[in-house]
Design an enzyme around this catalytic site. Structure first.
Site, short mmCIF file in Angstrom:
data_model
loop_
_atom_site.label_atom_id
_atom_site.label_comp_id
_atom_site.label_asym_id
_atom_site.label_seq_id
_atom_site.Cartn_x
_atom_site.Cartn_y
_atom_site.Cartn_z
N ASP A 18 0.79 -1.31 0.00
CA ASP A 18 0.17 -0.13 -0.04
C ASP A 18 1.03 1.39 0.09
O ASP A 18 0.21 2.44 0.55
CB ASP A 18 -0.96 -0.17 1.20
CG ASP A 18 -1.54 -1.24 1.62
OD1 ASP A 18 -2.14 -1.72 0.34
OD2 ASP A 18 -1.65 -1.97 2.47
N GLU A 19 2.14 1.07 -0.78
CA GLU A 19 2.89 2.37 -0.57
C GLU A 19 2.45 3.21 -1.72
O GLU A 19 3.16 4.45 -1.82
CB GLU A 19 4.39 2.01 -0.96
CG GLU A 19 4.89 1.20 0.21
CD GLU A 19 4.90 -0.42 0.04
OE1 GLU A 19 4.12 -0.57 -0.96
OE2 GLU A 19 5.41 -1.21 0.74
N ALA A 44 -4.10 -7.83 -4.13
CA ALA A 44 -3.46 -6.64 -4.41
C ALA A 44 -4.42 -5.42 -4.64
O ALA A 44 -5.61 -5.89 -5.34
CB ALA A 44 -2.48 -6.71 -5.50
N GLY A 45 -4.15 -4.50 -4.52
CA GLY A 45 -5.15 -3.43 -4.93
C GLY A 45 -4.26 -2.01 -5.38
O GLY A 45 -3.61 -1.46 -4.26
N HIS A 46 -4.35 -1.81 -6.50
CA HIS A 46 -3.70 -0.59 -6.79
C HIS A 46 -4.53 0.66 -7.48
O HIS A 46 -5.44 0.22 -8.25
CB HIS A 46 -2.52 -0.87 -8.06
CG HIS A 46 -1.61 -1.86 -7.53
ND1 HIS A 46 -0.59 -2.38 -8.44
CD2 HIS A 46 -1.15 -2.29 -6.39
CE1 HIS A 46 0.14 -3.10 -7.75
NE2 HIS A 46 -0.16 -3.17 -6.50
N THR A 246 2.41 -12.60 2.44
CA THR A 246 1.54 -13.22 1.49
C THR A 246 2.41 -14.45 1.14
O THR A 246 3.35 -14.86 1.46
CB THR A 246 1.01 -12.31 0.51
OG1 THR A 246 0.20 -12.76 -0.37
CG2 THR A 246 2.48 -11.66 -0.27
N ARG A 310 -10.25 -2.73 5.34
CA ARG A 310 -9.77 -2.85 6.72
C ARG A 310 -9.08 -1.62 7.06
O ARG A 310 -8.48 -1.32 6.15
CB ARG A 310 -9.02 -4.10 6.90
CG ARG A 310 -9.83 -5.48 6.93
CD ARG A 310 -8.80 -6.64 7.19
NE ARG A 310 -7.79 -6.77 6.15
CZ ARG A 310 -7.07 -7.69 6.15
NH1 ARG A 310 -6.93 -8.45 7.08
NH2 ARG A 310 -6.00 -7.89 5.00
N LEU A 339 3.90 12.01 1.10
CA LEU A 339 4.75 13.08 2.28
C LEU A 339 3.66 14.17 2.74
O LEU A 339 3.72 14.56 3.78
CB LEU A 339 5.60 13.68 1.50
CG LEU A 339 6.77 14.61 2.38
CD1 LEU A 339 7.40 13.81 3.22
CD2 LEU A 339 7.77 15.16 1.32
N ASP A 340 2.61 14.30 1.78
CA ASP A 340 1.52 15.23 2.35
C ASP A 340 0.78 14.91 3.48
O ASP A 340 0.38 15.78 4.31
CB ASP A 340 0.59 15.75 1.06
CG ASP A 340 0.12 14.42 0.47
OD1 ASP A 340 0.74 13.39 0.12
OD2 ASP A 340 -1.19 14.20 0.51
P1 IMP Z 1 -2.88 -12.84 1.62
O1 IMP Z 1 -2.21 -12.37 0.69
O2 IMP Z 1 -4.39 -12.64 1.54
O3 IMP Z 1 -2.72 -14.41 2.05
O4 IMP Z 1 -2.66 -12.11 3.14
C1 IMP Z 1 -1.61 -12.54 3.69
C2 IMP Z 1 -1.08 -11.16 4.50
O5 IMP Z 1 -0.59 -10.22 3.53
C3 IMP Z 1 -2.25 -10.31 5.08
O6 IMP Z 1 -1.68 -9.52 6.47
C4 IMP Z 1 -2.67 -9.12 4.24
O7 IMP Z 1 -3.39 -7.91 5.02
C5 IMP Z 1 -1.33 -8.85 3.49
N1 IMP Z 1 -1.71 -8.31 2.26
C6 IMP Z 1 -1.61 -9.08 1.13
N2 IMP Z 1 -1.73 -8.11 0.09
C7 IMP Z 1 -1.62 -7.11 0.63
C8 IMP Z 1 -1.52 -5.75 -0.08
O8 IMP Z 1 -1.41 -5.70 -1.34
N3 IMP Z 1 -1.42 -4.79 0.62
C9 IMP Z 1 -1.07 -4.81 2.05
N4 IMP Z 1 -1.30 -6.22 2.64
C10 IMP Z 1 -1.21 -7.14 1.99
#
Ligand code: IMP
Length: 431
Positions: A18-19, A44-46, A246, A310, A339-340
């Site tokens: 999430d950077e 993932a979520g971009h 993950t 979450r 940074l903002d």
């Molecule tokens: P999983 O990838 O769903 O098995 O989750 C394993 C761990 O990785 C959990 O703590 C998730 O919250 C974390 N996680 C997986 N993908 C991301 C992501 O893209 N951003 C932040 N945390 C992630």
């Protein structure tokens, strides 16, 4: 564009995800001809903002928003076809062009199946508070089957439809027995799963290709290639804060196997870091601020999961962890994002070391027992005020913000070349 990004570039998150990689990959994709995803799945979520439009991608490479870019989904990804097609339908409905001409999926990519998601959710429910806190997208069970081999399904299996029925019957029948014994689950209907996945395969067929071959051909033709890392170094299954990680090699080290590319193909390793730390799910987090500072960061940074919504755990910047990621991944340049978000604080803290049982540690160990027990050593710097999102040059930033960036750069040992000061495509300062 700076000469910095001449050649091929891997973009990788340096913390716990999430950077803001989505925005930076989109920014760099303006000068790329190929964009590749090499790890992870719909966990993932971009996020990309284009004008007033906001898009959240889970499986599609961010290059789909740039006309003329070829987007590749590598073998290291685990693909949930339902999510893929929902994403394609949504974006196409909003005017984005996605066709078999600009999207190719590796035939070696593994498939997330309905029982993977069920198992993920059941394991998490059973684990309770000590669970990993997964996204419940079936990621771990899918990679487990990949290693298991005989129980796995790949995109190639969808294309060879004649064998698909017997394979799904065999795997689902076996999995039903396991899930009944372990979690008392009612059986899944293998015929229904077969019909659904057969239809997915028919729709997917025009997109399926040999991604590794395409990549190598693109390289030989002198095309500019961008690798879109998902998740981040500290979530890497081998090098992250195991077991709170993950299930893929989501550091830059995973790109060679996950995309099927030789090491010589990549010249630049751009690490993305937030100006502070966050993590979702369980696991030690030495600089966590479970207090008003954490709340301030969460609300200003909208630190809620793109995939699960979450609330993210928030804390001060951990330069011990960052230095580890920079060294492990051969980072050649860094981009600092958000940074903002830190504007408005009287002071800001940077973790420069850890104390463990009275002893100062001089490097980060991704070992849970140690990490759960360390005390961060902080350096305190003056904060800054005002909205910095309109700054276009580094010198326009408040002096204290410049000092913060320069000090971080010094500690982590890699040049910070990009500074992101807002979610917009253009709110990016090139140093
Ligand atoms: P999983 O990838 O769903 O098995 O989750 C394993 C761990 O990785 C959990 O703590 C998730 O919250 C974390 N996680 C997986 N993908 C991301 C992501 O893209 N951003 C932040 N945390 C992630």
């Amino acid at each position: 564009m700076s000469t910095l990004f001449q050649g091929n570039t891997c973009v990788v998150g340096l913390q716990w995800g999430d950077e803001g990689k989505g925005k930076i990959v989109d920014f760099l994709a303006e000068h790329a001809e190929v964009v590749v995803r090499y790890c992870g799945g719909a966990n993932a979520g971009h996020t990309v903002r284009i004008g007033s439009e906001k898009y959240a991608t889970h499986l599609l490479p961010v290059g789909v928003f740039r006309p003329g870019v070829l987007n590749l989904v590598g073998n290291g990804v685990v693909l949930d076809p339902a999510v893929l097609f929902a994403e394609i339908d949504e974006f196409v409905g909003r005017g984005v062009v996605i066709t078999p001409e600009n999207l190719k999926i590796s035939y070696k990519t593994h498939l997330v199946m309905p029982y993977h998601m069920q198992e993920d959710a059941a394991r998490e429910a059973k684990g309770g508070k000590s669970g990993i806190g997964t996204t419940k997208r079936g990621i771990g069970p899918t990679y487990a089957d990949k290693m298991q081999r005989t129980t796995a399904l790949r995109v190639a299996d969808l294309i060879h439809e004649q064998n698909l029925k017997s394979k799904i019957e065999m795997v689902v029948t076996e999995r039903n027995k396991v899930l009944k014994v372990l979690y008392d689950m009612p059986p899944l209907d293998w015929r229904e799963i077969f019909e659904t996945y057969r239809d997915y395969g028919r729709r997917m067929a025009p997109y399926v290709d040999d991604v590794s071959h395409l990549l190598i051909q693109s390289w030989k033709a002198g095309k500019r290639i961008l690798f879109e890392g998902a998740h981040a170094v500290l979530l890497d299954v081998d090098h992250g804060t195991y077991p709170y990680v993950t299930s893929s090699n989501c550091s830059s080290l995973g790109l060679f196997t996950g995309a099927g590319a030789p090491p010589q193909l990549v010249q630049n390793y751009l690490g993305i870091m937030k100006a502070y730390s966050t993590r979702v799910g369980g696991g030690p987090f030495p600089t966590e601020q479970d207090n008003e500072i954490g709340n301030y960061i969460r609300e200003r940074g909208n630190e809620y999961g793109t995939t699960t919504r979450r609330p993210r755990r928030c804390g001060w910047l951990d330069c011990m962890a960052l230095k580890y990621s920079v060294e492990l991944c051969g980072i050649t340049a860094v981009c600092i994002t958000l940074l903002d978000v830190l504007s408005g604080l009287d002071h800001v803290k940077i973790c420069t070391g850890y104390k463990h049982k009275g002893v100062t540690l001089d490097y980060f160990r991704a070992d849970m027992d140690t990490l759960a027990d360390v005390e961060p050593v902080y350096e305190i710097l003056p904060g800054w005020r005002g909205n910095i999102s309109g700054c276009h040059k580094f010198e326009e930033l408040p002096r204290e913000a410049q000092t913060y960036v320069k000090r971080v750069e010094q500690i982590i040992g890699a040049p910070i070349r990009l500074v992101s000061v807002g979610p917009d495509r253009n709110a990016t300062i090139l140093r």
